[in-house]
Design a protein around this motif. Sequence first.
Motif, PDB file in Angstrom:
ATOM      1  N   SER B 205      25.279   1.033 -11.834  1.00 12.87           N
ATOM      2  CA  SER B 205      24.821   2.102 -12.717  1.00 12.87           C
ATOM      3  C   SER B 205      24.659   3.367 -11.898  1.00 12.87           C
ATOM      4  CB  SER B 205      23.488   1.731 -13.357  1.00 12.87           C
ATOM      5  OG  SER B 205      23.619   0.547 -14.100  1.00 12.87           O
ATOM      6  N   THR B 206      25.170   4.473 -12.405  1.00 10.31           N
ATOM      7  CA  THR B 206      25.024   5.737 -11.681  1.00 10.31           C
ATOM      8  C   THR B 206      24.362   6.757 -12.585  1.00 10.31           C
ATOM      9  OG1 THR B 206      27.131   6.621 -12.432  1.00 10.31           O
ATOM     10  CG2 THR B 206      27.156   5.312 -10.415  1.00 10.31           C
ATOM     11  N   GLY B 245      22.230  -2.468  -9.460  1.00 12.15           N
ATOM     12  CA  GLY B 245      21.165  -1.456  -9.471  1.00 12.15           C
ATOM     13  C   GLY B 245      21.645  -0.076  -9.869  1.00 12.15           C
ATOM     14  N   ILE B 246      20.687   0.831  -9.886  1.00  9.70           N
ATOM     15  CA  ILE B 246      20.979   2.217 -10.255  1.00  9.70           C
ATOM     16  C   ILE B 246      21.162   3.005  -8.963  1.00  9.70           C
ATOM     17  CG2 ILE B 246      20.114   4.259 -11.447  1.00  9.70           C
ATOM     18  CD1 ILE B 246      18.302   2.194 -13.074  1.00  9.70           C
ATOM     19  N   SER B 271      29.056   2.284 -14.375  1.00  4.28           N
ATOM     20  CA  SER B 271      28.554   2.755 -15.663  1.00  4.28           C
ATOM     21  C   SER B 271      27.825   4.070 -15.502  1.00  4.28           C
ATOM     22  CB  SER B 271      27.611   1.703 -16.234  1.00  4.28           C
ATOM     23  OG  SER B 271      26.723   2.264 -17.160  1.00  4.28           O
ATOM     24  N   GLY B 272      27.957   4.922 -16.495  1.00  2.00           N
ATOM     25  CA  GLY B 272      27.211   6.176 -16.485  1.00  2.00           C
ATOM     26  C   GLY B 272      27.973   7.235 -15.729  1.00  2.00           C
ATOM     27  N   GLY B 273      27.237   8.119 -15.094  1.00  2.00           N
ATOM     28  CA  GLY B 273      27.910   9.195 -14.392  1.00  2.00           C
ATOM     29  C   GLY B 273      28.722  10.046 -15.343  1.00  2.00           C
ATOM     30  N   THR B 274      28.045  10.629 -16.320  1.00  2.00           N
ATOM     31  CA  THR B 274      28.769  11.385 -17.332  1.00  2.00           C
ATOM     32  C   THR B 274      29.001  12.839 -16.936  1.00  2.00           C
ATOM     33  OG1 THR B 274      26.614  11.628 -18.329  1.00  2.00           O
ATOM     34  CG2 THR B 274      28.103  10.075 -19.371  1.00  2.00           C
ATOM     35  N   SER B 275      28.238  13.328 -15.990  1.00  2.00           N
ATOM     36  CA  SER B 275      28.392  14.740 -15.645  1.00  2.00           C
ATOM     37  C   SER B 275      29.656  14.921 -14.807  1.00  2.00           C
ATOM     38  CB  SER B 275      27.174  15.231 -14.879  1.00  2.00           C
ATOM     39  OG  SER B 275      27.143  14.618 -13.616  1.00  2.00           O
TER      40      SER B 275
END
Lengths: 427, 427
Positions: B205-206, B245-246, B271-275
């Motif tokens: 997760s980022t 982990g994050i 997962s994540g890291g939308t920017s």
Amino acid sequence: MVFNLALRRKTLHRIKMFERSYIPIKEGLSKILTHIKPLDKTEVIKIEDAYDRVICEDIYSPEDLPGFDRSTVDGFAVRAEDTYGASETSPQYLKVCGEVFMGMPTNLEISKGQCIKIPTGGMLPTGANAVLMFEDAQVVNEDTIEVLRAVTVYENVILKDEDIKKGEIVIKKGKKLRPQDIGALAGLGITEVKVCAKPIVSIISTGDEIVSPSTKKVLGQVRDINSFTLDGLIRQSGGITKKLGIIKDDYTTLKGVFQSAIKDSDVVLISGGTSAGIKDMTSSIIQEAGNPGILFHGVSVKPGKPLIGAIVNGKPVFGLPGHPAAIFVSFDTFIRPVIEKLISYDNTLLRYKKVRAIMPKNIHSISGRTDFIRVKLTEQDGKLVATPILGKSGLINTLVKADGIVIIEDDALGINAHQEVEVRLFD
Amino acid sequence: MVFNLALRRKTLHRIKMFERSYIPIKEGLSKILTHIKPLDKTEVIKIEDAYDRVICEDIYSPEDLPGFDRSTVDGFAVRAEDTYGASETSPQYLKVCGEVFMGMPTNLEISKGQCIKIPTGGMLPTGANAVLMFEDAQVVNEDTIEVLRAVTVYENVILKDEDIKKGEIVIKKGKKLRPQDIGALAGLGITEVKVCAKPIVSIISTGDEIVSPSTKKVLGQVRDINSFTLDGLIRQSGGITKKLGIIKDDYTTLKGVFQSAIKDSDVVLISGGTSAGIKDMTSSIIQEAGNPGILFHGVSVKPGKPLIGAIVNGKPVFGLPGHPAAIFVSFDTFIRPVIEKLISYDNTLLRYKKVRAIMPKNIHSISGRTDFIRVKLTEQDGKLVATPILGKSGLINTLVKADGIVIIEDDALGINAHQEVEVRLFD
């Protein structure tokens, strides 16, 4: 003439016997279900362990989600009204007066003619009510952008309570938790939930001919198939299987095992015992064990006719037919709904996987009887075809080869060849 | 005029950009799948633990099932030819010369005019080729019965190899074992099977704004939703989740975690890291880690457009969009098929639960893009209605409220109000 009358009387008597002794599925199920209350045993478990469990509390949101106004794009936080009328041929100009950083609160504020750089997921600064995407802006210099498109109020923004509002009901009691439900709980900071305890379903296998799969069998014996099939079905439905072993056809032994099963379990299944002797023995042991005892003996369904349904001291008890396909149908029509009521899970609308397919041949049925036709699915010219797998209900292989079942309801007389039917897929 | 041309050029450029950068689902998936081989890790496990696992060997039957000719009713083993012509008005007479007992071999033999009492499941004695049901016989005295109905050869009998023949293929490699399959294995005395090992799917997760659900968050932060949703989806598909982990948006840290994940797992999900910043960072870390690297960046689907698909040293890697609904669609369209190929499970025909329902309103789509419309099902006048749950793809609640999805394929322009649609139910 006298002779013919006698024959007619005999036949009428048989039809009456059939009508009297075999109960329709719905009626039998409702007789059982009226006696059953959801279990009051619950467990509090971590959300990561709660997947596929039935929740037994309503979850109200403790807070707003996401909790702050959030950008859904990379761009510039703006006042929408400052962009009105802007287009590629007639841009508006805004002053860039700062930047919002991810995961941090911002104290920045904008007023007329200003904007702030913002990442996807970033917190909208005070004064802003929309986000202009990078693609719709032209950077003139460090301090100034051209707005190439007008944005409306709240465009590219998720409002602080837009996903979930504080106090809103998020998940209702009785829902089986899916991956996204667990995700929502995590998002709200709820790390534990109360779920319904899994009912203990005991299986007593009977029959002098039955041996365990690991035993070397002699001629005349068969290995235990049904307790293995039942185990999978029980777990699939949300129960815990307790196998009480293969009990020889002896009254005292069977009675003892049954009576302690009634104490220690939430549901008791007596499997096998297809011969007349053991059937009678099973009936009287169930009947003597407690009230109200046997509610029906024989269901108007094919396969699965010889099912016994009973309630003993509040616990549901089923005497199952010995044939594998019959076991399957009995489970599907009676035991699964019972387990689902015990765990307070009620979602009949969506319980089954279904597909539509063409029935390639005529299938006959009898009015007043529900037929479960096992079918194999294949694709032909882009259409699904459901070919019936014929065979006696004692054959496990008919179930192994099948992908699902077509149900002919008790008021139907059959299916015509090339008719479209609904196939209920096996889980 | 010059201005208009410039505008047209700009617009054309944008359309080209869209076409170039967003790959259709099928093409993207096929690019990934061509690089993936089923895992060669297997496990030998007990059949009672094999429920829902994918078998990786063909099972041939070691013996005939049931292994002896068996009665399916309680009655009398007879020679069918001795009953021909019998009816209630003109019965035949047979001599009862013994009884077969359950679970025991029998040495009894019958010849013309004789019969033997037999229970359901009992072994047919030599000479007999059918069983007359008790209901079709009238006991005259201890030694004699009246046959009230003719039986045909093999009536009420399961032949020794009628269920499964020795050497017959019973279960094919690649099948996910269902309760009845386990039952059949038990019936054949097969107590252990070789199944495909579960692939390890790591989740990184980022995002600097993401905190764990158990952490007290500050303004501007959001709790980790996606790794919880993904965990459920991974387990549902047959994988093992490994949460790494994050990870904060730091190049060196993320690179280190990613490179060890590639070594230790079969699939890696970031997962994540939308920017924009973290997206670029994720891309370059994946691209640098091994060959062939990124195969596509952006899929023509809504929601789920910003997906990255890659292969790094033979391992599939996905850079997932940050929005919950987008995660769900990416999993459904890409990750689930990848996991299924890794465990050699291929059953696309029957993978999804589907129901038909009425779409109550017009839904528009764009040609060339696949749309996943989340819907809630209700019953109205005995028909299912699929009401779209509108909302941004960043809202987890749209998924919590939904019962399934309606897919608008990339060659369709939308759905008309009151049209019947197929709803793919969530598992």
